[in-house]
Design an enzyme around this catalytic site. Structure first.
Site, PDB file in Angstrom:
ATOM      1  N   GLU A  41     -14.091  64.358  42.533  1.00 57.30           N
ATOM      2  CA  GLU A  41     -15.216  63.716  43.210  1.00 57.30           C
ATOM      3  C   GLU A  41     -14.951  63.619  44.719  1.00 57.30           C
ATOM      4  OE1 GLU A  41     -15.483  59.685  41.810  1.00 57.30           O
ATOM      5  OE2 GLU A  41     -17.544  59.442  42.524  1.00 57.30           O
ATOM      6  N   LYS A 108     -24.699  62.400  41.329  1.00 57.26           N
ATOM      7  CA  LYS A 108     -24.146  61.360  40.443  1.00 57.26           C
ATOM      8  C   LYS A 108     -25.246  60.378  40.068  1.00 57.26           C
ATOM      9  CE  LYS A 108     -20.165  58.141  40.364  1.00 57.26           C
ATOM     10  NZ  LYS A 108     -18.984  57.707  41.164  1.00 57.26           N
ATOM     11  N   CYS A 144     -17.498  61.193  37.531  1.00 55.91           N
ATOM     12  CA  CYS A 144     -16.808  59.911  37.316  1.00 55.91           C
ATOM     13  C   CYS A 144     -17.602  58.939  36.438  1.00 55.91           C
ATOM     14  CB  CYS A 144     -16.448  59.299  38.669  1.00 55.91           C
ATOM     15  SG  CYS A 144     -14.957  58.236  38.604  1.00 55.91           S
ATOM     16  N   SER A 346      16.456  40.693  52.941  1.00 54.15           N
ATOM     17  CA  SER A 346      17.077  39.367  52.862  1.00 54.15           C
ATOM     18  C   SER A 346      18.235  39.326  51.884  1.00 54.15           C
ATOM     19  CB  SER A 346      16.028  38.358  52.405  1.00 54.15           C
ATOM     20  OG  SER A 346      15.643  38.639  51.066  1.00 54.15           O
ATOM     21  N   SER A 351      12.637  42.244  48.612  1.00 55.35           N
ATOM     22  CA  SER A 351      12.948  43.245  49.639  1.00 55.35           C
ATOM     23  C   SER A 351      13.837  44.340  49.063  1.00 55.35           C
ATOM     24  CB  SER A 351      13.587  42.597  50.869  1.00 55.35           C
ATOM     25  OG  SER A 351      14.706  41.813  50.528  1.00 55.35           O
TER      26      SER A 351
END
Lengths: 598, 598
Positions: A41, A108, A144, A346, A351
């Site tokens: 699409e 569509k 879709c 940290s 993280s």
């Protein structure tokens, strides 16, 4: 008939690049002996183009590009998604390219306008069913959302008109488990309509959205014939026995929906209808398919009939989500023309996971981790930060924030009456870190990745302009409980015991912005928090409904108030990868000014 | 018939407060002798409620509140906007409250889904025309967008059914000049349909949006009968001679649109049809209308026939925009339960204007201005900052940023190879200021106002997490050239020469983040920049079209590239007041990842 589904990764707005992508795959499909090649699409514009569609010149440029592409379609029929204007109306269209020209256009019919979708903002719905005769064999094409219509109105008309296969062009936004849902629907639609279902899905990341690929072909009995990989480009080549396929004589399951809606009509396009004209390449594959599609070969990799359509060979949830996050990071970074990223490390699990994803997605050489300890950082987390970077092989830097913090406190002393500290000083530390990362970003052209998870984003347990400062929020839609699962999953891939130390995974989570601080001082246990977030955010349930699930009322009310009260922070957060059925972002549009509680 | 239009200011989600507001105005309308009182669109929920509408319990709560309100409607008919669910469908509805109950429901037929609107995300369109007989006199009711339909299908049916007046419930988002556009349309609709047009608009600020009030009544010849003020609550009471009004016998101008759409049907509701039951209050006004409506009195303040509908007595552009900005700030601050605001005051014109608006909107006691000079701040701007605060009578504080700046540079020295400074160090200064303001916000519970204008927001001439850090961006939709006009306008109001020194207005604009820096070092003259921004952003024109306006191509291309390249900054910007026909925010939805240039 041999068909190729071109699972490609377009870039929004890069019309020239998208055109090359399409033309290259058309050549490959021809080489593979396909008679038809289908693209996703809106592949010409990229998806979703959003308000680019309001620019008339953008639509003109898309149409020009489409006509260029058409010129390469002399030996094959290509179905290409494109925004298409006719007078004042704009359609989400599938162009039939054949004989070197635009031979037909499908509009569509069903325009999604919920969740992350805004298609009614831009497009006029179509009302035509398109029959395309390729080599005198009738196919139909839709886009879709069309194929999600349970009544299957359009497909029924097409089947009655003789179509033996539907080719659906999609850009279907991913969330965890979406592939299985989609395949169950597609298998059912094939069996319901007695048609082959060829589902050409795009792949790639676009801002918040991931398109996961996994294009598939089902036979008219609803059996899986072939499936492309998730999260990768691929050319899926499949043979369909259209002449021999009869399938159920009538369409099942839609009798009670009556005849197609008034105004729907059938349009017929015939291309290459003289077989001799193209006979040389027909059924004459040129050998193995090249490039990313190599894995599929030039033969349909059909799964035996009767097997359930998916699940068994699909990825685990953790592997799937990790793949989605990696693709999201890679595409956001590269499509925005960055190469290198930087993040604050940290020594905590968020993280750590973010660093793993970045290193896997971009290559270790393209990731810098910065440890920015304060007076409240423990030796354990500081060591873990260094250790994770070492195991991943990424650049590691350390900048202590104590001096800047002191300078701020001194500058503010005259404004602040007392010396007592509160959340102000905690936020200051987080903001110093944000500023340091942004300074590195400015100086070296690196993109800053933020490391907050969905549980934190939900309750606002994050500092605006502090740890929320950055260009892309990798795990912002990943609940903390899933963060742990993903960390363990990544460690299971190795090498050795994996990049994330056990101490990082097992240490009680803490922001380390005050003495002896732990997340659970102010938040419920993450198991409970995530249950509330899922019910309240993803399912829009009320306090009463969540209490009925067995969660303590006081906890529910406290968490819901935190979620509602932090809309202003989320509004200023960077985008991140959507992996759940409702992410913060354009998926969930709540007012900031909102006094409703419940 | 006497009608009251209740131009009120609801709060999104505060159902209890909105209900009180409605009930109070019903009482006032009864006291004023009105037989009908009309409230704005979705007054029960506030507008727009956005994704609150996806919560089923929210819809239940709205319906409960509506029934409470209905109980106060025994002596009058109230038309009240409410989200209304029937089965799985949700409607944007007008409830007819009379005889103590919900006597009828109208469903909005035309759902806007463009610009700032997303109504198709939530609502099902209606297909019925509603005739309401009040005291045996037929009226019709519709909602906002319905009356903008040039074919006037619904109104034509209503007129043919005997309706002499349409009552339209609106929440019409403001942009500069919108009131005049609206009145021209409404006057035309009245003349076209031969009906009285009673337009009940809401007032107030909701995140980015302003609703400007200015409710109006037009007679069947299209002449203005009465108009409420802009930007203020008001109860507008008007007498209509429904029995005597004939108007044009047929509806004009819609012949070529044929009959109403198939499926549209007429529904009739009769309330108070036995006049004796309510005769005591009928035509028996109880004296002057109380409260904010006092200015209108209890007599229609009709304008003589034949006069053009607006303009003459309307505010100047500057006064109107200044009023909109003030209302926007006041409502954002108060509806989010803040009292006090803080802003950085550089001595430049943007922060000066923002401070004026804040002081006028909130009271001087509720505004703190902070001057945060650096080594690059001139004596002139520093003095002006202090002077503006003094003239406005607002709190003024000064925090130098030099020490913190030095601490940052020292901390970063090991990471930065050379000593040469670039935009990194400029942004650092802006971010220190952002952090200081946020620290004051955290410590004292003040809301931070940002001071950037639309021209800067467009080209990204602002620092993310620096001067962009804050909760509300007062002038983010005001182009720089209009900033100057508003500053001069505000000065013209005094006292004396006004709050903004001439030196602030006349000094060449500068960010003062580097030596001898001026905006025009990197930006075109603001006159030219604003022309480009208006064409590119507000009208979606192409580079070619803008060049055709007579702007230098290189300038256009440079500015367009800056606008496109800074979408990521704007995505993390705080909301601000929309005053143009297209603001940055939900009005303009462009992808961040976007390679289109043109």
């Amino acid at each position: 008939m041999r068909i190729a589904l071109a699972q490609v990764n377009p870039t929004v707005g890069d019309l020239a690049r998208n055109a090359r992508l399409v033309i290259d795959r058309i050549q490959e499909a021809i080489a593979a002996g396909a008679r038809v090649v289908a693209f996703p699409e809106l592949v010409v514009s990229g998806y979703p183009p959003e308000d680019l569609l309001l620019k008339k010149h953008f639509l003109v440029d898309c149409a020009d590009v489409l006509r260029d592409v058409a010129r390469s379609c002399t030996e094959i029929t290509a179905l290409v998604g494109v925004p298409w204007s006719e007078g004042d109306r704009v359609y989400n269209a599938a162009a039939v390219l054949a004989e070197g020209r635009v031979a037909g256009i499908y509009h569509k019919g069903r325009l999604p306008n919920y969740a992350v979708f805004d298609e009614k903002r831009y497009f006029t719905p179509g009302g035509r069913v398109l029959l395309v005769y390729v080599d005198d064999m009738p196919l139909t094409v839709d886009i879709c959302e069309d194929i999600w219509d349970e009544a299957a109105e359009g497909l029924r008309m097409a089947r009655e008109g003789g179509a033996r296969a539907v080719i659906n062009l999609s850009m279907s936004p991913y969330h965890a488990g979406k592939g299985s849902e989609r395949e169950a629907m597609l298998a059912g639609r094939a069996a319901q309509t007695g048609m082959y279902v060829c589902y050409a899905n795009g792949v790639g990341g676009q801002d918040e959205l991931i398109f996961d690929g996994q294009s598939v072909v089902f036979d008219p009995q609803g059996r899986l014939l072939s499936r492309a990989h998730q999260f990768e480009e691929e050319l899926l080549v499949v043979d369909m026995d259209l002449a021999g396929s009869e399938g159920p004589p009538a369409v099942k399951g839609s009798q009670d929906s009556g005849s197609p809606e008034p105004g729907w009509r059938m349009e017929v396009v015939r291309v290459n209808s003289s077989p001799s004209a193209t006979g040389t390449s027909r059924n004459a594959p040129s050998g193995r398919v090249q490039g990313p599609a190599a894995a599929t070969g030039d033969k349909p990799s059909g799964v035996d009939s009767g097997e359930p359509s998916c699940i068994a060979e699909c990825l685990s949830l953790e592997a799937e989500v990790y793949g989605a996050l990696s693709l999201g990071v890679r595409d956001y970074v590269h499509k925005n023309l960055f190469r290198h990223v930087v993040l604050g490390m940290s020594g905590g699990i968020d993280s750590a996971l973010t660093a793993c994803i970045a290193a896997d997605a971009l290559g270790a050489d393209n990731v810098t981790a910065v440890s920015m300890p304060s007076r409240f950082s423990s030796a354990g987390t500081k060591n873990d930060a260094r250790e994770i970077a070492a195991r991943l092989g990424i650049d590691f830097q350390e900048i202590a924030i104590e001096d800047v913090f002191s300078a701020y406190l001194q500058s503010l002393a005259s404004c602040f009456d007392s010396g007592s500290q509160d959340v102000t000083e905690q936020n200051l530390q987080a903001r110093i870190r944000g500023n340091l990362l942004m300074a590195l970003s400015n100086k070296f052209g690196w993109l800053v990745l933020t490391t907050g998870n969905k549980s934190e984003m939900a309750v606002g347990y994050a500092t605006l302009y502090g740890d929320m400062a950055g260009g892309f929020a990798v795990i912002k839609d990943v609940p903390k409980t899933l963060v742990y699962r993903l960390a363990r999953y990544r460690d299971s891939l190795g090498p050795g015991e994996g990049p994330i130390p056990v101490s990082t995974i097992e240490r009680p989570p803490s922001a380390e912005l005050a003495e002896d601080q732990e997340d659970q001082d102010v938040l419920p246990e993450y198991e409970i928090l995530d249950r509330i977030v899922e019910a309240y955010v993803e399912r829009d349930e009320s306090v009463e409904q969540i209490v009925a699930l067995g969660v303590d009322r006081a906890e529910v009310e406290r968490v819901v108030a935190m979620i509602d009260g932090n809309e202003y922070k989320r509004r200023q957060a960077p985008p991140g990868v959507r992996i759940t059925s409702k992410a913060f972002g354009k998926d969930r549009r709540l007012p900031i000014t909102n006094r409703y509680r419940g």
